[in-house]
Design a protein around this motif. Structure first.
Motif, PDB file in Angstrom:
ATOM      1  N   ALA A  35      40.437  46.154  36.195  1.00 15.12           N
ATOM      2  CA  ALA A  35      40.179  44.407  35.898  1.00 15.12           C
ATOM      3  C   ALA A  35      38.728  44.897  36.129  1.00 15.12           C
ATOM      4  O   ALA A  35      37.568  45.063  36.470  1.00 15.12           O
ATOM      5  CB  ALA A  35      40.564  43.784  36.822  1.00 15.12           C
ATOM      6  N   ARG A  50      47.861  32.766  41.543  1.00 11.59           N
ATOM      7  CA  ARG A  50      48.825  33.546  42.039  1.00 11.59           C
ATOM      8  C   ARG A  50      50.115  33.375  42.859  1.00 11.59           C
ATOM      9  O   ARG A  50      50.742  32.881  42.801  1.00 11.59           O
ATOM     10  CB  ARG A  50      48.917  35.153  42.372  1.00 11.59           C
ATOM     11  N   ALA A  75      49.294  31.660  33.968  1.00  8.90           N
ATOM     12  CA  ALA A  75      49.290  32.475  33.582  1.00  8.90           C
ATOM     13  C   ALA A  75      47.864  32.927  32.518  1.00  8.90           C
ATOM     14  O   ALA A  75      47.021  33.948  32.724  1.00  8.90           O
ATOM     15  CB  ALA A  75      50.030  33.107  32.776  1.00  8.90           C
ATOM     16  N   GLU A  76      47.738  31.948  31.992  1.00  8.75           N
ATOM     17  CA  GLU A  76      46.209  32.257  30.921  1.00  8.75           C
ATOM     18  C   GLU A  76      45.533  32.547  32.095  1.00  8.75           C
ATOM     19  O   GLU A  76      44.607  33.628  31.345  1.00  8.75           O
ATOM     20  CB  GLU A  76      45.939  31.277  30.087  1.00  8.75           C
ATOM     21  N   THR A  77      45.088  31.635  32.733  1.00 10.43           N
ATOM     22  CA  THR A  77      43.715  31.068  33.335  1.00 10.43           C
ATOM     23  C   THR A  77      43.694  33.279  34.316  1.00 10.43           C
ATOM     24  O   THR A  77      42.637  33.779  34.810  1.00 10.43           O
ATOM     25  CB  THR A  77      44.106  30.517  34.627  1.00 10.43           C
ATOM     26  N   GLU A  78      44.796  33.732  35.365  1.00 11.19           N
ATOM     27  CA  GLU A  78      44.898  34.993  35.925  1.00 11.19           C
ATOM     28  C   GLU A  78      44.622  36.152  34.641  1.00 11.19           C
ATOM     29  O   GLU A  78      43.770  36.775  35.230  1.00 11.19           O
ATOM     30  CB  GLU A  78      46.808  34.743  36.080  1.00 11.19           C
ATOM     31  N   ASP A  79      44.825  35.674  33.501  1.00  6.72           N
ATOM     32  CA  ASP A  79      44.655  37.104  32.093  1.00  6.72           C
ATOM     33  C   ASP A  79      43.194  37.419  31.652  1.00  6.72           C
ATOM     34  O   ASP A  79      42.571  37.901  31.950  1.00  6.72           O
ATOM     35  CB  ASP A  79      45.872  36.410  31.529  1.00  6.72           C
ATOM     36  N   GLU A  80      42.901  35.614  32.179  1.00  2.80           N
ATOM     37  CA  GLU A  80      41.238  35.698  31.145  1.00  2.80           C
ATOM     38  C   GLU A  80      40.632  35.614  32.931  1.00  2.80           C
ATOM     39  O   GLU A  80      39.425  36.692  32.158  1.00  2.80           O
ATOM     40  CB  GLU A  80      40.873  34.154  31.505  1.00  2.80           C
ATOM     41  N   ASN A  82      41.136  39.004  34.611  1.00  4.24           N
ATOM     42  CA  ASN A  82      41.300  39.776  35.567  1.00  4.24           C
ATOM     43  C   ASN A  82      40.828  40.607  33.814  1.00  4.24           C
ATOM     44  O   ASN A  82      40.427  41.850  34.501  1.00  4.24           O
ATOM     45  CB  ASN A  82      43.263  40.013  34.726  1.00  4.24           C
ATOM     46  N   ARG A  83      40.722  39.699  32.881  1.00  3.69           N
ATOM     47  CA  ARG A  83      40.389  40.190  31.399  1.00  3.69           C
ATOM     48  C   ARG A  83      38.774  40.634  31.538  1.00  3.69           C
ATOM     49  O   ARG A  83      37.453  41.115  31.571  1.00  3.69           O
ATOM     50  CB  ARG A  83      40.421  40.158  30.341  1.00  3.69           C
ATOM     51  N   ARG A  91      38.695  26.976  30.214  1.00  6.12           N
ATOM     52  CA  ARG A  91      40.297  26.696  31.265  1.00  6.12           C
ATOM     53  C   ARG A  91      40.210  26.699  32.112  1.00  6.12           C
ATOM     54  O   ARG A  91      41.635  25.581  32.573  1.00  6.12           O
ATOM     55  CB  ARG A  91      40.150  28.741  31.268  1.00  6.12           C
TER      56      ARG A  91
END
Length: 121
Positions: A35, A50, A75-80, A82-83, A91
Motif C-alpha cells: 500500500a 472499513r 469502497a472507492e475511498t478505501e481503494d484510493e 490504499n493506492r 472523494r
C-alpha cells in the motif's frame, strides 16, 4: 573525419520505466504490491471507513439504494487511500454529501458518526 556520437549516460533508474529507439516499447510491472504510505489522518479515516463498511454489510441496516451508494463510495475511498496514501478532496466531499443525506444512518451507527467526524461534519 570521424563522426562522434553524442554521449548518453543513464544514472539510477530503479522504479522507472522508459524505452529508447524508434520501435522501443516500455512495460512496467509493479513489484511488492504494498500500500502507498499514508499519514495518521489517512490511516484513521481508512480504519473508520472499513468499520462503517463492515457495519453496513453486517446485516445491521436495511439495505437500500442509499446504503448501497454509500458502501460503493466507501469502497472507492478505501481503494484510493490504499493506492495513493490519501483520499482526494472530491472523494471526501462525496462522502460528506452521502453522509449528510443519511442523517438517520449517522445517528444509528457509531461508525458512521466516526467517519462523519473525521470528515469535519
Amino acid at each position: 573525419m570521424a563522426h562522434e556520437e553524442p554521449a548518453v549516460r543513464i544514472g539510477d533508474v530503479s522504479g522507472s520505466t522508459f524505452a529508447i529507439g524508434s520501435h522501443a516499447r516500455a512495460v512496467s510491472h509493479q513489484q511488492g504490491g504494498g500500500a502507498a504510505p499514508r499519514d495518521e489522518a489517512a490511516e484513521e479515516l481508512l480504519r473508520a471507513v472499513r468499520e462503517l463498511r463492515a457495519d453496513l454489510a453486517g446485516g445491521r441496516m436495511l439495505q437500500t439504494d442509499q446504503t448501497a451508494e454509500l458502501d460503493a463510495a466507501l469502497a472507492e475511498t478505501e481503494d484510493e487511500i490504499n493506492r495513493t496514501g490519501s483520499a482526494g478532496p472530491s472523494r471526501l466531499q462525496r462522502l460528506r454529501d452521502l453522509l449528510a443525506d443519511a442523517q438517520a444512518l449517522t445517528a444509528l451507527l457509531a461508525s458512521a458518526g466516526t467517519v462523519a467526524g473525521l470528515l469535519g461534519m
